[in-house]
Design a protein around this motif. Structure first.
Motif, PDB file in Angstrom:
ATOM      1  N   SER B   2     -21.408   3.535  -7.528  1.00  0.00           N
ATOM      2  CA  SER B   2     -20.299   3.076  -7.795  1.00  0.00           C
ATOM      3  C   SER B   2     -19.140   4.179  -8.260  1.00  0.00           C
ATOM      4  N   TYR B   3     -18.427   4.351  -6.908  1.00  0.00           N
ATOM      5  CA  TYR B   3     -17.540   5.605  -7.221  1.00  0.00           C
ATOM      6  C   TYR B   3     -16.375   5.248  -8.053  1.00  0.00           C
ATOM      7  N   THR B   4     -15.559   6.109  -8.705  1.00  0.00           N
ATOM      8  CA  THR B   4     -14.186   6.232  -9.206  1.00  0.00           C
ATOM      9  C   THR B   4     -13.565   6.606  -8.049  1.00  0.00           C
ATOM     10  N   LEU B  54     -14.741  -1.297  -2.120  1.00  0.00           N
ATOM     11  CA  LEU B  54     -16.269  -1.125  -2.469  1.00  0.00           C
ATOM     12  C   LEU B  54     -16.375  -0.621  -3.718  1.00  0.00           C
ATOM     13  N   GLY B  55     -16.707  -1.516  -4.579  1.00  0.00           N
ATOM     14  CA  GLY B  55     -16.981  -1.634  -6.179  1.00  0.00           C
ATOM     15  C   GLY B  55     -18.333  -0.845  -6.247  1.00  0.00           C
ATOM     16  N   TYR B  56     -19.162  -1.103  -5.321  1.00  0.00           N
ATOM     17  CA  TYR B  56     -20.431  -0.538  -5.208  1.00  0.00           C
ATOM     18  C   TYR B  56     -20.612  -0.121  -3.950  1.00  0.00           C
ATOM     19  N   PRO B  58     -23.642   0.923  -0.953  1.00  0.00           N
ATOM     20  CA  PRO B  58     -25.036   1.342  -1.090  1.00  0.00           C
ATOM     21  C   PRO B  58     -25.232   2.434  -0.156  1.00  0.00           C
ATOM     22  N   GLY B 116     -23.908  10.504 -10.873  1.00  0.00           N
ATOM     23  CA  GLY B 116     -24.048   9.063 -10.812  1.00  0.00           C
ATOM     24  C   GLY B 116     -23.117   8.243 -11.669  1.00  0.00           C
ATOM     25  N   GLU B 117     -23.362   8.457 -13.064  1.00  0.00           N
ATOM     26  CA  GLU B 117     -22.606   7.573 -13.781  1.00  0.00           C
ATOM     27  C   GLU B 117     -21.432   8.157 -14.065  1.00  0.00           C
ATOM     28  N   ALA B 118     -20.910   9.189 -13.565  1.00  0.00           N
ATOM     29  CA  ALA B 118     -19.599   9.443 -13.636  1.00  0.00           C
ATOM     30  C   ALA B 118     -18.730   9.088 -12.641  1.00  0.00           C
ATOM     31  N   GLY B 119     -19.546   8.390 -11.631  1.00  0.00           N
ATOM     32  CA  GLY B 119     -18.971   7.640 -10.443  1.00  0.00           C
ATOM     33  C   GLY B 119     -18.555   8.778  -9.336  1.00  0.00           C
TER      34      GLY B 119
END
Lengths: 356, 383
Positions: B2-4, B54-56, B58, B116-119
């Motif tokens: 999930s990108y910012t 694209l909120g997420y 894949p 990953g967690e930082a988008g």
């Protein structure tokens, strides 16, 4: 000694490995816990429930960096691209065996034994220069990874066995619950030849992971962190609804006529409660004491934390108190997952390394 | 993942680093322009589409999104007239795509644990790297723009001949008496030349582009090229003044970069397209009613003759001549007429290899040409 980790489970190992990856020496870290092998408790529970595959994906492992993940490792080991293809399509779930083997490697490689002290910590006190743990210390940076505060057993089933306790299956089994553990138990019991009665209060939610994917990254977390406290608690309550992944592997066995849904356990020879864990920080003596002693703010069953999993009133430029695992959900809704453990660990590492 | 939005932008820009390094190593403006184009389109999509939709994202979605972006980049290259070789452009795009996958799945998570967690955000070092890359790309674009030859727009009819001795782009207008190109990096675009001996005469000049030129009423060659490399696209040559006129003659350029003749229409000349000692691709041309040959690749030339239409040639449609090596495929040769001289090698031969030439022929369409496909004088013709 600079750092202490209270707890000896998966979150503790993830944190320890992350600190070691950042160059913190074993002599600078003390790990207080009851299990010398940090995988021990989890292994017992997974074995009790006969879990074969992880719900997490390729990066659901305990090493500090997510790459190489378990899919890459399996692909290299088997000489097959299938795990990678499954991984890019979100259909890869490592085997429990692989996860544990890799966890063991991480433990050995990180030098966990050099820092481990077998002792259950019951009290954390903020003192000048950091924190004392049952009188030990002070430690400038402390991470609490106390894990789940115990299995939840509904009062109405006093003689039931919990899914996470070792057990076999009678010929007619009632399984109480509607989450991942319950779903696993349905399949286990059917596989063992039993008739299965599913007792549930609500229809299970079908969700690939514990929480929606955007909540694993800053994209979703930013909204979560900026929400008002009540709204945030409501989100966490909603996310704690039992769920298990969608897919034929879960659905097809349940078409068997030996499986049925009932409102009570009547007629069952054996009752298995797959009702998860006790919820609320007050079930954990260490956390309950910490909140009471330092008058920490809480919202419902959650201790209020900063987005980096630290306790705001006890954390400043010179010291850190972080909470990982299920008790850290205020910062990261999926805190009780491997990803959650790493989220807290990485934030903790940033603080430790910044103040080296 | 999930990108910012910032994560998307930083990841995209830093992942372009290998492509940018290759572009700089190539020392070609088109390569830097292409990297800039890929980045610009990608960033536009990030801001306007991906971040909203694209909120997420894949992992597998990288494949269709890559194909979609490739199509957009290709379209933009055509629209902007970016003079880039297609295969190299695709290779550069492929490199950028593969880099993005390797960086996003392996390198970034390895170097920055929180990736990953930082988008997808890369922290301070990543932001600085992204900024540096952006500066290099913009600097490259600026430099490319600064060294662009001047553009001269011609209006109405100019009395020639015009002699071009500096890099420039000449656009539009009608020139009487011919144009002589004597400098590198000259482009003639939509220019019409009327009269003169050679309509456009290119000598000792490299990177010359003749785009959409029209040549009428010349007495020697429509386009005459010596010791030069040219790209000729979409030209028209007609109304020759006399029986000896050749449409396009590219000669004595074997030691120069490859030339190309594409999409031209040539009617009524003695030879349509002829080459001597030159490496050249002759593709998608339409040649009609020539009186000697339609297309000649001669005197140790090398190249391909592909997807051309040669209609109503007298004697020979397409010939690979005199030690040349030619790939001749997917052409249509129709109505080749027999030369009344009685020479068998000119008896309405649609495709011919002659005098030690080596021609590979395949998938050509030959109609109403009595000489068919043939080899003469120890030439070899393989199918």
């Amino acid at each position: 000694m600079r750092c202490a980790i209270a707890g000896s489970g998966l979150a503790a190992l993830a944190t320890y490995a992350t600190l070691r990856h950042a160059g913190v020496a074993p002599e600078e870290i003390a790990v207080f816990g009851t299990h010398e092998d940090p995988l021990d408790l989890w292994r017992t529970r997974a074995s009790s429930i006969r879990q074969r595959r992880m719900r997490s994906e390729s990066d659901g492992h305990l090493a500090p960096a997510s790459f190489p993940g378990l899919a890459v490792r399996e692909a290299l080991r088997r000489g097959s691209a299938t795990p990678l293809l499954r991984s890019v399509s979100n259909r890869y779930h490592p085997s429990v065996e692989d996860f544990l083997a890799h966890g063991d490697e991480v433990r050995v490689r990180s030098g966990w034994e050099r820092s481990f002290v077998q002792r259950r910590i019951t009290r954390v006190r903020a003192v000048g220069g950091g924190f004392e743990l049952d009188g030990e210390g002070p430690f400038r940076h402390v991470l609490l990874a106390t894990g789940h505060p115990g299995l939840a057993k509904p009062d109405e089933h006093p003689n039931a066995v919990h899914a996470y306790e070792p057990h076999e299956y009678a010929s007619k089994v009632a399984i109480v619950g509607a989450g991942m553990a319950a779903a696993t138990e349905w399949l286990n019991a059917l596989d063992a030849g039993a008739e299965v009665i599913s007792v549930r209060r609500r229809e299970p939610v079908r969700r690939p992971l514990n929480v929606p994917r955007p909540l694993f990254s800053k994209r979703g977390l930013a909204t979560f962190h900026s929400a008002a406290a009540e709204r945030r608690a409501a989100t966490l309550r909603e996310l704690s609804t039992p769920s298990y992944p969608p897919g034929r592997a879960w659905d097809e066995p349940l078409r068997d006529e030996r499986f049925r849904v009932q409102s009570t356990t009547s007629g069952a020879e054996q009752v298995i409660v797959a009702t998860g864990f006790k919820q609320g920080f007050w079930h954990d003596p260490l956390l309950a004491d910490l909140v009471a002693e330092h008058d920490l703010p809480a919202q419902g069953r959650w201790i209020v934390l900063d987005p980096d999993s630290t306790v705001p009133s006890l954390t400043d430029d010179s010291r850190t108190l972080s909470i990982a695992g299920v008790a850290g959900q205020w910062a990261f809704p999926a805190a009780d997952t491997i990803a959650g453990a790493k989220y807290a660990a990485r934030a903790f590492r940033r603080r430790v390394c910044r103040t080296r | 993942m999930s990108y910012t939005l910032i994560g998307r932008i930083q990841s995209r820009v830093v992942s372009a680093l290998p492509a940018l390094i290759v572009a700089l190593a190539l020392q070609r403006w088109w390569a830097i322009e292409l990297v800039a184009l890929m980045l610009a389109l990608g960033l536009l999509l990030d801001v306007a589409v991906y971040d909203r939709v694209l909120g997420y994202q894949p992992g597998w979605l990288a494949v269709p999104l890559g194909a979609f972006e490739l199509a957009l980049v290709y379209g933009a290259m055509r629209w902007l007239d970016l003079m880039a070789p297609l295969r190299m452009s695709f290779a550069l795009f492929g490199l950028a795509w593969v880099s993005a996958q390797l960086f996003g799945h392996a390198l970034f998570p390895r170097l920055r644990l929180e990736y990953g967690e930082a988008g997808g955000e890369l922290g301070r070092v990543g932001a600085l790297t992204a900024a540096a890359i952006a500066v290099v790309v913009l600097g490259g674009l600026g430099a490319a723009y600064a060294v662009l030859p001047p553009t001269v727009h011609l209006h109405g009819t100019i009395q020639g001949p015009i002699v071009i001795r500096h890099a420039q782009t000449l656009v539009g207008g009608v020139v009487k008496g011919g144009i002589l190109v004597r400098a590198d990096h000259v482009t003639l675009k939509n220019v019409t030349v009327v009269g003169g001996e050679n309509g456009i005469d290119v000598e000792n000049s490299q990177h010359v582009m003749l785009d959409g030129v029209r040549v009428l009423g010349v007495s020697m060659d429509g386009i005459h090229v010596r010791r030069s490399s040219v790209m000729i696209d979409d030209c028209k040559i007609a109304s020759p003044k006399g029986p000896w006129v050749q449409g396009i003659d590219i000669s004595f350029s074997m030691d120069k970069q490859m030339s190309m003749v594409n999409g031209c229409t040539i009617v009524g000349t003695r030879e349509g397209i002829v080459t001597h000692m030159t490496m050249v691709d002759v593709t998608h041309n339409h040649i009609g009613a020539t009186t000697l040959r339609g297309i000649t690749m001669g005197e140790m030339s090398m190249g391909t003759i592909r997807h051309n239409d040669v209609l109503g040639a007298l004697g020979v449609g397409i010939i690979c001549l005199d030690h040349s090596e030619c790939d001749i495929d997917h052409n249509t040769v129709a109505g080749t007429r027999t030369d009344p001289t009685g020479d068998a090698s000119r008896a309405g031969v649609a495709i011919e290899a002659h005098y030690f030439a080596k021609a590979k022929v395949s998938k050509n369409t030959v109609l109403a040409s009595p000489g068919g496909v043939a080899a003469f004088d120890q030439a070899t013709l393989t199918r």
